[in-house]
Design a protein around this motif. Structure first.
Motif, PDB file in Angstrom:
ATOM      1  N   ASP A 165       2.390  -6.805 -12.365  1.00  0.00           N
ATOM      2  CA  ASP A 165       2.009  -5.418 -12.638  1.00  0.00           C
ATOM      3  C   ASP A 165       2.077  -4.656 -11.324  1.00  0.00           C
ATOM      4  OD1 ASP A 165       0.933  -3.034 -13.606  1.00  0.00           O
ATOM      5  OD2 ASP A 165      -1.135  -3.715 -13.277  1.00  0.00           O
ATOM      6  N   ILE A 166       3.032  -3.753 -11.225  1.00  0.00           N
ATOM      7  CA  ILE A 166       3.236  -2.975 -10.000  1.00  0.00           C
ATOM      8  C   ILE A 166       3.266  -1.492 -10.361  1.00  0.00           C
ATOM      9  CG2 ILE A 166       4.831  -2.500  -8.094  1.00  0.00           C
ATOM     10  CD1 ILE A 166       5.797  -5.375  -8.303  1.00  0.00           C
ATOM     11  N   PRO A 167       2.424  -0.653  -9.700  1.00  0.00           N
ATOM     12  CA  PRO A 167       1.565  -0.933  -8.553  1.00  0.00           C
ATOM     13  C   PRO A 167       0.141  -1.333  -8.906  1.00  0.00           C
ATOM     14  CG  PRO A 167       1.663   1.414  -8.881  1.00  0.00           C
ATOM     15  CD  PRO A 167       2.538   0.798  -9.950  1.00  0.00           C
ATOM     16  N   HIS A 168      -0.099  -1.761 -10.118  1.00  0.00           N
ATOM     17  CA  HIS A 168      -1.412  -2.251 -10.557  1.00  0.00           C
ATOM     18  C   HIS A 168      -2.469  -1.157 -10.401  1.00  0.00           C
ATOM     19  CE1 HIS A 168      -4.073  -5.314 -11.974  1.00  0.00           C
ATOM     20  NE2 HIS A 168      -4.855  -5.254 -10.902  1.00  0.00           N
ATOM     21  N   THR A 169      -2.282  -0.081 -11.146  1.00  0.00           N
ATOM     22  CA  THR A 169      -3.202   1.049 -11.098  1.00  0.00           C
ATOM     23  C   THR A 169      -3.657   1.391 -12.508  1.00  0.00           C
ATOM     24  OG1 THR A 169      -3.446   3.374 -10.440  1.00  0.00           O
ATOM     25  CG2 THR A 169      -1.276   2.689 -11.200  1.00  0.00           C
ATOM     26  N   ALA A 170      -4.910   1.801 -12.638  1.00  0.00           N
ATOM     27  CA  ALA A 170      -5.466   2.100 -13.956  1.00  0.00           C
ATOM     28  C   ALA A 170      -5.590   3.590 -14.223  1.00  0.00           C
ATOM     29  CB  ALA A 170      -6.847   1.453 -14.085  1.00  0.00           C
ATOM     30  N   VAL A 179       5.562  12.083  -4.040  1.00  0.00           N
ATOM     31  CA  VAL A 179       6.269  11.878  -2.783  1.00  0.00           C
ATOM     32  C   VAL A 179       5.311  11.261  -1.774  1.00  0.00           C
ATOM     33  CG1 VAL A 179       7.565  12.994  -0.929  1.00  0.00           C
ATOM     34  CG2 VAL A 179       7.774  13.839  -3.279  1.00  0.00           C
ATOM     35  N   ALA A 180       5.752  10.184  -1.120  1.00  0.00           N
ATOM     36  CA  ALA A 180       4.909   9.456  -0.178  1.00  0.00           C
ATOM     37  C   ALA A 180       4.391  10.376   0.935  1.00  0.00           C
ATOM     38  CB  ALA A 180       5.703   8.298   0.410  1.00  0.00           C
ATOM     39  N   PRO A 181       3.205  10.034   1.500  1.00  0.00           N
ATOM     40  CA  PRO A 181       2.438   8.810   1.251  1.00  0.00           C
ATOM     41  C   PRO A 181       1.634   8.879  -0.043  1.00  0.00           C
ATOM     42  CG  PRO A 181       1.305  10.169   2.861  1.00  0.00           C
ATOM     43  CD  PRO A 181       2.607  10.848   2.590  1.00  0.00           C
ATOM     44  N   TRP A 182       1.548   7.731  -0.720  1.00  0.00           N
ATOM     45  CA  TRP A 182       0.749   7.635  -1.938  1.00  0.00           C
ATOM     46  C   TRP A 182      -0.627   7.087  -1.586  1.00  0.00           C
ATOM     47  CZ3 TRP A 182       5.329   4.125  -2.550  1.00  0.00           C
ATOM     48  CH2 TRP A 182       6.488   4.848  -2.802  1.00  0.00           C
ATOM     49  N   LYS A 183      -1.446   6.953  -2.593  1.00  0.00           N
ATOM     50  CA  LYS A 183      -2.798   6.437  -2.378  1.00  0.00           C
ATOM     51  C   LYS A 183      -3.076   5.232  -3.280  1.00  0.00           C
ATOM     52  CE  LYS A 183      -3.824   9.584   0.638  1.00  0.00           C
ATOM     53  NZ  LYS A 183      -4.072   9.254   2.050  1.00  0.00           N
ATOM     54  N   HIS A 189       4.409   3.063   0.657  1.00  0.00           N
ATOM     55  CA  HIS A 189       5.807   3.457   0.653  1.00  0.00           C
ATOM     56  C   HIS A 189       6.573   2.706   1.740  1.00  0.00           C
ATOM     57  CE1 HIS A 189       3.960   5.940   3.768  1.00  0.00           C
ATOM     58  NE2 HIS A 189       5.160   6.117   4.278  1.00  0.00           N
ATOM     59  N   ASP A 190       7.871   2.704   1.631  1.00  0.00           N
ATOM     60  CA  ASP A 190       8.710   2.086   2.660  1.00  0.00           C
ATOM     61  C   ASP A 190       8.702   2.982   3.897  1.00  0.00           C
ATOM     62  OD1 ASP A 190       9.552  -0.124   1.122  1.00  0.00           O
ATOM     63  OD2 ASP A 190      10.976   1.147   0.057  1.00  0.00           O
ATOM     64  N   PRO A 191       8.260   2.476   5.025  1.00  0.00           N
ATOM     65  CA  PRO A 191       8.111   3.346   6.204  1.00  0.00           C
ATOM     66  C   PRO A 191       9.428   3.906   6.726  1.00  0.00           C
ATOM     67  CG  PRO A 191       7.783   1.028   6.780  1.00  0.00           C
ATOM     68  CD  PRO A 191       7.832   1.093   5.294  1.00  0.00           C
ATOM     69  N   VAL A 193      11.828   5.030   4.858  1.00  0.00           N
ATOM     70  CA  VAL A 193      12.396   5.970   3.888  1.00  0.00           C
ATOM     71  C   VAL A 193      11.561   7.247   3.904  1.00  0.00           C
ATOM     72  CG1 VAL A 193      13.038   6.386   1.491  1.00  0.00           C
ATOM     73  CG2 VAL A 193      13.199   4.066   2.436  1.00  0.00           C
ATOM     74  N   PRO A 194      12.041   8.300   4.541  1.00  0.00           N
ATOM     75  CA  PRO A 194      11.247   9.535   4.601  1.00  0.00           C
ATOM     76  C   PRO A 194      11.105  10.179   3.222  1.00  0.00           C
ATOM     77  CG  PRO A 194      13.450   9.907   5.470  1.00  0.00           C
ATOM     78  CD  PRO A 194      13.333   8.428   5.238  1.00  0.00           C
ATOM     79  N   ASP A 195       9.923  10.679   2.931  1.00  0.00           N
ATOM     80  CA  ASP A 195       9.659  11.397   1.676  1.00  0.00           C
ATOM     81  C   ASP A 195      10.097  10.569   0.460  1.00  0.00           C
ATOM     82  OD1 ASP A 195       8.684  13.594   3.108  1.00  0.00           O
ATOM     83  OD2 ASP A 195      10.700  14.405   3.339  1.00  0.00           O
ATOM     84  N   GLN A 196       9.721   9.309   0.450  1.00  0.00           N
ATOM     85  CA  GLN A 196      10.107   8.439  -0.662  1.00  0.00           C
ATOM     86  C   GLN A 196       9.411   8.881  -1.949  1.00  0.00           C
ATOM     87  OE1 GLN A 196       9.049   4.227  -0.379  1.00  0.00           O
ATOM     88  NE2 GLN A 196      10.997   3.684  -1.332  1.00  0.00           N
ATOM     89  N   HIS A 197      10.167   8.952  -3.030  1.00  0.00           N
ATOM     90  CA  HIS A 197       9.622   9.334  -4.330  1.00  0.00           C
ATOM     91  C   HIS A 197       9.168   8.077  -5.060  1.00  0.00           C
ATOM     92  CE1 HIS A 197       9.414  10.968  -8.421  1.00  0.00           C
ATOM     93  NE2 HIS A 197       9.415  12.177  -7.876  1.00  0.00           N
ATOM     94  N   ILE A 198       8.048   8.175  -5.762  1.00  0.00           N
ATOM     95  CA  ILE A 198       7.492   6.993  -6.418  1.00  0.00           C
ATOM     96  C   ILE A 198       8.462   6.407  -7.439  1.00  0.00           C
ATOM     97  CG2 ILE A 198       6.265   8.396  -8.143  1.00  0.00           C
ATOM     98  CD1 ILE A 198       5.180   4.995  -6.652  1.00  0.00           C
ATOM     99  N   GLU A 199       9.226   7.239  -8.153  1.00  0.00           N
ATOM    100  CA  GLU A 199      10.161   6.695  -9.143  1.00  0.00           C
ATOM    101  C   GLU A 199      11.345   6.001  -8.470  1.00  0.00           C
ATOM    102  OE1 GLU A 199       9.186   6.292 -11.958  1.00  0.00           O
ATOM    103  OE2 GLU A 199       7.908   7.949 -12.554  1.00  0.00           O
ATOM    104  N   ASP A 200      11.779   6.495  -7.309  1.00  0.00           N
ATOM    105  CA  ASP A 200      12.831   5.795  -6.565  1.00  0.00           C
ATOM    106  C   ASP A 200      12.361   4.390  -6.208  1.00  0.00           C
ATOM    107  OD1 ASP A 200      14.371   8.065  -6.698  1.00  0.00           O
ATOM    108  OD2 ASP A 200      13.968   8.704  -4.642  1.00  0.00           O
ATOM    109  N   ARG A 201      11.135   4.320  -5.705  1.00  0.00           N
ATOM    110  CA  ARG A 201      10.593   3.020  -5.297  1.00  0.00           C
ATOM    111  C   ARG A 201      10.340   2.114  -6.506  1.00  0.00           C
ATOM    112  NH1 ARG A 201       7.306   0.888  -1.286  1.00  0.00           N
ATOM    113  NH2 ARG A 201       6.840  -1.268  -1.833  1.00  0.00           N
TER     114      ARG A 201
END
Length: 636
Positions: A165-170, A179-183, A189-191, A193-201
């Motif tokens: 289960d990734i990212p294992h959030t409820a 857009v990263a950084p997420w919480k 996020h991948d350090p 990759v600037p402005d990484q989008h959660i769906e890309d990751r």
């Protein structure tokens, strides 16, 4: 409607025919409206080439419906094949702290409402037979990626049978932003990759999992965060779509268009992975959404989207709330590039997969959905009715009081529980083929059809053992305003005269059962029983994913306490957004800490008790999860 289904074990033996067992990829978009893709010719603004690419491989359903106009109920229906009426999950409240496994009848409603809503469940019980359990038993690897919203541990995807289960959030949406950084906890996020989008990751994570498991059958449950709030996207995409905006087009938010593009890109990444591994012809792909498009928040000076030509949107019982995009690509079953006007819905996918894969259901297993293989093959589908159960009335455009609906053929009947005279039900009947915008109520013109469809609803509610709304014995006709039904409360500021007439003490509003006084930095409340409460606006925002309320008060009034909260752009407190806690009504001061599962607070309300007595509040602060003070409501 067939609900008790027993499939013969391995009725279709892939091994005997020398064919490998098909993989299953289930893609669920969040809040994606029927008009939010290019599948139906309803948008000129959004661009979804990868969804079109998928459609060329399979069958597009023009009359696909979600189980509910809100997300968690639909998610439970997909996994169990059961209606929300049966599971009791009828609101998206599965992130709240309270664990409630079964719906119960409601006890109270405001005097201007004719029906009392039931109290919904807040978790999907792990003892239900589910799609993932069936496929795991058949030897499938099973991975869940993205949003869940059916309960944290011990009700997470891992307890329900998924291997990962990734990212294992409820939570109800992405943690903090797209857009990263997420919480997210333990998911950064991948350090590089600037402005990484959660769906890309997420698409990359899911693709890596496919790589690891593609030599054996797999079930990939890719439940996207997109395009749910919060509304943000890659800046480059926002600027790209800003140049394309037509002010006269109801779909004109460049941010939302950018969110749609990132969602579509993620689908393209998954399709590319299947193609590269040469397993596309052995993978069943289901793509759909959990409910209609969001038409009541605001971004870029407009609503996020428009569901035109459908009426209404997310959280409404009209077509815009429950008709959703749907494409199913099933190699050897669906004709590439085909379309179907068969009525299908969320509860159908589980029994259909069992049937098509030749797998047996569990002993005495019940389904509220039906096997739609005949429709997938391009044949007529025999369906008694498709039902949506939503016994609630959120304050959104085109809202309705608690209701249930049935689709059969060209007609749709909405029953508004106890919305008629003397406690009788009220009905809306539409021919959704000729009147897709649901403008003409035919109930008075076709009473026999109303009666006929009503019997289907009666049968559905009985067989699902639904906990239904009940008449409100405290209903006051003098305070009932039917002309406001379907109209969202205005966002304009309250006139000064109206404020002067309201019950206020300082910054605090209060109910008639509470008489507060502000004395030297504290609030003294005389509660007279019933529903004493105080509320105030509190504009608080944190990047930590949640807020913590710290209270100190002494009370002589018995009864549990509750904190109600609203997020930005919400206009009313609702029990589904509240946290209850026990108090010590011994007259001595006690400390209480209440966690709110939100990061953006608009207003807060305290219900300190339900009985009469004196209450004195000496601390009322809101902190972030790290303990930093955000606001002191007794001094700010």
């Amino acid at each position: 409607m067939k609900r008790f289904v027993t499939f013969s074990l391995f009725a279709i033996s892939f091994a005997l025919h020398g064919a490998p067992t098909p993989n299953v990829l289930f893609i669920l978009a969040d809040d994606l409206g029927w008009s939010d893709t290019t599948l139906h010719g309803t948008t000129k603004f959004y661009q979804t080439p990868n969804i079109e690419r998928l459609a060329k491989r399979g069958m597009t359903f023009t009359h696909a419906y979600s189980a509910s106009p809100l997300c968690s109920p639909t998610r439970s229906a997909i996994l169990t094949g059961l209606s929300p009426a049966r599971t009791g999950i009828t609101t998206p409240n599965c992130h709240v702290p309270q664990v409630v496994l079964n719906a119960t009848p409601g006890k109270k409603a405001p005097v201007d409402q004719k029906a009392i809503q039931p109290n919904p469940a807040t978790r999907l019980k792990t003892d239900y037979p589910t799609l993932v359990k069936s496929l795991k038993a058949a030897g499938y690897a099973a991975g869940h990626f993205g949003k869940w919203h059916l309960g944290p541990e011990p009700y997470s995807p891992l307890e329900h049978g998924f291997d990962v289960d990734i990212p294992h959030t409820a939570g109800p949406g992405p943690a903090g932003s797209y857009v990263a950084p997420w919480k997210f906890k333990d998911f950064d996020h991948d350090p590089d990759v600037p402005d990484q989008h959660i769906e890309d990751r997420m698409a990359l994570e899911a693709s890596a999992w496919i790589e690891k498991n593609h030599d054996s059958p797999f079930f990939l449950n890719y439940w996207m965060f997109s395009v749910h709030a919060p509304f943000d996207a890659k800046k480059t995409l926002i600027e790209k779509h800003r140049t394309r905006v037509n002010p006269k087009d109801p779909q004109r938010s460049p941010t939302y268009a950018a969110m749609i593009e990132s969602m579509d890109d993620a689908i393209g990444t998954l399709l590319d992975t299947l193609d590269r591994l040469k397993i596309a012809e052995n993978t069943i792909i289901i793509f759909t959404a959990d409910n209609g498009g969001n038409m009541y928040n605001e971004i870029d000076g407009t609503t996020p989207t428009s569901n035109v030509p459908l009426r209404g949107g997310k959280a409404t019982m009209f077509e815009g709330g429950t008709r959703v995009p749907c494409v199913i690509a099933w190699p050897g079953i669906t004709t590439p590039g085909s379309r179907s006007d068969a009525i299908v819905q969320s509860e159908d996918y589980y029994p259909t997969l069992l049937s098509g894969l030749g797998l047996a259901s569990s002993p005495n297993q019940v389904f509220d959905g039906i096997d739609i293989l005949t429709a997938l093959k391009g044949e007529a589908l025999d369906r008694e009715g498709a039902f949506q159960y939503f016994p609630h009335n959120p304050s959104v455009p085109d809202w309705l009081p608690p209701a249930v609906s049935v689709h059969r053929g060209n007609y749709k009947l909405i029953r508004i529980f106890h919305g008629g005279e003397a406690g009788a039900h009220r009905h809306l009947l539409y021919n959704v083929r000729d009147d897709i915008g649901e403008k003409e109520n035919l109930a008075l013109q076709k009473p026999e059809l109303v009666t006929e469809l009503n019997l289907l609803i009666d049968d559905f509610l009985t067989k699902t053992d639904a906990v239904v709304p009940i008449p409100n014995p405290e209903f006051d006709p003098a305070k009932y305003h039917p002309e406001l039904e379907g109209i969202q409360k205005p966002k304009a500021k309250v006139p000064a005269k109206a404020v002067a007439k309201s019950r206020t003490v300082g910054r605090w509003s209060h109910g008639s059962d509470a008489s507060p006084e502000l004395v030297a930095g504290r609030i003294q409340i005389k509660a007279t029983g019933g529903d004493p409460w105080i509320s105030t606006r509190a504009f608080v925002q944190t990047d930590e994913g949640k807020l913590v309320v710290n209270l100190t008060f002494s009370s002589e009034a018995a009864g549990p306490a509750s904190i109600y909260f609203t997020e930005l752009d919400q206009r009313a407190f609702h029990k589904d957004q509240s946290v209850s806690f026990d108090t010590h009504p011994d007259g001595s001061p006690h400390d209480y800490k209440v966690t709110l599962p939100i990061s953006k607070l608009h207003a807060i309300r305290l219900d300190p008790a339900s009985k009469s007595g004196q209450i004195q509040i000496t601390r009322f602060t809101i902190n972030n999860s790290a303990g930093k003070l955000m606001v002191d409501l007794l001094s700010d």
